[in-house]
Design a protein around this motif. Structure first.
Motif, short mmCIF file in Angstrom:
data_model
loop_
_atom_site.label_atom_id
_atom_site.label_comp_id
_atom_site.label_asym_id
_atom_site.label_seq_id
_atom_site.Cartn_x
_atom_site.Cartn_y
_atom_site.Cartn_z
N TRP A 1 -14.28 3.48 -15.92
CA TRP A 1 -14.04 2.04 -16.10
C TRP A 1 -12.55 1.74 -16.11
CZ3 TRP A 1 -17.81 -1.11 -15.18
CH2 TRP A 1 -19.13 -0.74 -15.43
N LEU A 2 -11.76 2.68 -16.66
CA LEU A 2 -10.31 2.52 -16.63
C LEU A 2 -9.79 2.52 -15.19
CD1 LEU A 2 -9.20 4.84 -19.59
CD2 LEU A 2 -9.11 2.34 -19.52
N ASN A 3 -10.32 3.44 -14.39
CA ASN A 3 -9.91 3.48 -12.99
C ASN A 3 -10.30 2.20 -12.25
OD1 ASN A 3 -8.84 6.07 -13.24
ND2 ASN A 3 -10.77 7.06 -12.67
N LEU A 4 -11.51 1.71 -12.53
CA LEU A 4 -11.96 0.48 -11.89
C LEU A 4 -11.10 -0.71 -12.30
CD1 LEU A 4 -14.00 -1.02 -10.13
CD2 LEU A 4 -15.48 -1.24 -12.15
N ALA A 5 -10.77 -0.78 -13.61
CA ALA A 5 -9.92 -1.87 -14.08
C ALA A 5 -8.54 -1.81 -13.44
CB ALA A 5 -9.79 -1.81 -15.61
N GLY A 6 -8.00 -0.60 -13.29
CA GLY A 6 -6.70 -0.45 -12.64
C GLY A 6 -6.75 -0.87 -11.19
N LEU A 7 -7.85 -0.51 -10.49
CA LEU A 7 -7.99 -0.89 -9.08
C LEU A 7 -8.09 -2.40 -8.93
CD1 LEU A 7 -8.36 -0.05 -6.14
CD2 LEU A 7 -10.82 0.17 -6.59
N ILE A 8 -8.85 -3.05 -9.81
CA ILE A 8 -8.96 -4.50 -9.76
C ILE A 8 -7.61 -5.16 -10.01
CG2 ILE A 8 -9.98 -6.51 -10.91
CD1 ILE A 8 -12.47 -4.82 -11.41
N ALA A 9 -6.86 -4.61 -10.97
CA ALA A 9 -5.53 -5.16 -11.26
C ALA A 9 -4.60 -5.00 -10.06
CB ALA A 9 -4.93 -4.46 -12.49
N VAL A 10 -4.68 -3.86 -9.38
CA VAL A 10 -3.85 -3.64 -8.19
C VAL A 10 -4.18 -4.66 -7.10
CG1 VAL A 10 -3.42 -2.04 -6.28
CG2 VAL A 10 -3.39 -1.20 -8.63
N VAL A 11 -5.47 -4.91 -6.90
CA VAL A 11 -5.88 -5.90 -5.89
C VAL A 11 -5.40 -7.30 -6.29
CG1 VAL A 11 -7.86 -7.01 -4.80
CG2 VAL A 11 -7.86 -4.54 -5.15
N VAL B 1 0.83 -1.20 0.00
CA VAL B 1 0.00 0.00 0.00
C VAL B 1 0.87 1.26 0.00
CG1 VAL B 1 -1.72 1.31 1.31
CG2 VAL B 1 -1.93 -1.17 1.11
N GLY B 2 1.97 1.23 0.75
CA GLY B 2 2.85 2.39 0.79
C GLY B 2 3.47 2.70 -0.56
N ILE B 3 3.89 1.68 -1.28
CA ILE B 3 4.46 1.89 -2.62
C ILE B 3 3.39 2.38 -3.57
CG2 ILE B 3 5.48 0.71 -4.61
CD1 ILE B 3 6.99 -1.06 -2.67
N PHE C 1 -2.81 -8.18 -8.27
CA PHE C 1 -1.37 -8.34 -8.10
C PHE C 1 -0.96 -8.24 -6.63
CE2 PHE C 1 -1.41 -7.26 -12.64
CZ PHE C 1 -0.56 -8.24 -13.12
N GLY C 2 -1.78 -7.56 -5.82
CA GLY C 2 -1.52 -7.55 -4.39
C GLY C 2 -1.68 -8.94 -3.80
N ARG C 3 -2.66 -9.69 -4.30
CA ARG C 3 -2.83 -11.07 -3.84
C ARG C 3 -1.62 -11.92 -4.23
NH1 ARG C 3 -5.24 -15.68 -6.21
NH2 ARG C 3 -6.15 -17.13 -4.68
N LEU C 4 -1.13 -11.73 -5.45
CA LEU C 4 0.07 -12.46 -5.87
C LEU C 4 1.27 -12.07 -5.02
CD1 LEU C 4 -0.24 -12.35 -9.78
CD2 LEU C 4 -0.93 -14.18 -8.21
N PHE C 5 1.35 -10.80 -4.69
CA PHE C 5 2.47 -10.31 -3.88
C PHE C 5 2.45 -10.93 -2.49
CE2 PHE C 5 4.03 -7.10 -0.82
CZ PHE C 5 5.34 -7.02 -1.23
#
Length: 230
Positions: free
Chosen positions: A166-176, A131-133, A178-182
Motif C-alpha cells: 500500500w505504501l508503494n501504491l500511495a507513492g506511485l499515485i503521488a508521483v502521478v 520519468v528520467g529523473i 505531481f507529474g500532472r502538476l509538473f
C-alpha cells in the motif's frame, strides 16, 4: 561537429551499449562486452564534447571532470579485490542514477532545451525529463542500499514494513499526481516544487524497494537497477 553527426554518434553509442549488455551476460563474451561499452562511452563523450551544445569555455571543465573521474576509476580498478566487484558495480550504478537526475534537472532549467518546440513536443519533452529523473533517483538510492548490503554496512535481512504494498501504491499515485502538476507548470519555477517532491518520493521508493530484498539477492538487484538506468 554538426548536430546531425552528433545525433548519429549517439545512436551508434546506444547500439554499442546494447551490445555491451548482451556481451556481459556471458563469461565467454564479457571481454568483448566491456570493449563495446568502452568504445560506446568514448563515442558518446566525443559527440558531447565536440558537439554543438558545448562551447570552448566548457571544454576545460569537461576535460577536468574526465581526468578526476578517470583517476578515481583507475584507482578503484587497481585496488578493489575481485570479491568486492559486485559492491563496486553497485556503487558505480548509483553514480549513473545520480547523473541521470542531474542531467534531467539541468535540461529542465535550460531554456535552449525546449526552445522552438510546439505544445505536443514540449509535453513529450517534459514527460521524458520527469520519468528520467524518477528512474534515476530510484536507481541512485536503490544502488546505494545494494552497495551497503553487499559490503556489510547494511544488514542483509529483508526489511518488510507493514502494508508495504500500500505504501508503494500511495507513492506511485503521488508521483502521478505531481507529474500532472509538473506538466501543467508554465514556468521552470512552478515546476520545481512537484519535481523536488517527486524526487524525494523516488529516493524513498528506491530505499524501500531494495531494503525489502535479502542480501544474497543483491547481485540480481544490481542487474535490475542497471536495466532501470539504461
Amino acid at each position: 561537429m554538426s548536430a546531425s553527426l552528433a545525433t548519429v554518434s549517439y545512436i551508434g553509442a546506444t547500439i554499442l551499449f546494447i551490445l555491451s549488455l548482451g556481451g556481459l551476460s556471458n563469461q565467454e563474451t564479457s571481454r568483448r562486452g566491456n570493449l563495446y561499452g568502452m568504445v560506446g562511452m568514448a563515442l558518446a563523450v566525443a559527440a558531447t564534447v565536440f558537439g554543438p551544445q558545448v562551447t570552448a569555455v566548457g571544454i576545460p571543465w569537461i576535460v577536468g571532470a574526465m581526468v578526476v573521474g578517470g583517476a578515481i576509476g583507475l584507482y578503484a580498478a587497481r585496488t578493489v579485490q575481485m570479491t568486492q566487484m559486485p559492491e563496486l558495480v553497485a556503487l558505480m550504478h548509483s553514480m549513473v542514477g545520480m547523473a541521470a537526475v542531474l542531467v534531467g534537472y539541468a535540461t529542465f532549467v535550460d531554456p535552449e532545451a525546449s526552445k522552438n518546440l510546439d505544445s505536443a513536443a514540449h509535453a513529450i519533452h517534459a514527460v521524458e525529463i520527469y520519468v528520467g529523473i524518477f528512474i534515476g533517483a530510484v536507481t541512485f538510492s536503490g544502488s546505494v542500499v545494494a552497495f551497503g548490503k553487499l559490503s556489510g554496512r547494511v544488514g542483509g535481512k529483508p526489511l518488510l514494513l507493514p502494508g508495504r504494498h500500500w505504501l508503494n501504491l500511495a507513492g506511485l499515485i503521488a508521483v502521478v499526481y505531481f507529474g500532472r502538476l509538473f506538466l501543467q507548470a508554465e514556468t521552470p519555477q512552478d515546476g520545481m516544487v512537484p519535481l523536488f517532491v517527486m524526487s524525494a518520493i523516488a529516493l524513498l521508493f528506491g530505499i524501500h524497494m531494495v531494503m525489502a530484498i535479502g542480501g544474497a539477492d543483491m547481485p540480481v538487484v544490481v542487474s535490475m537497477l542497471n536495466s532501470y538506468s539504461g
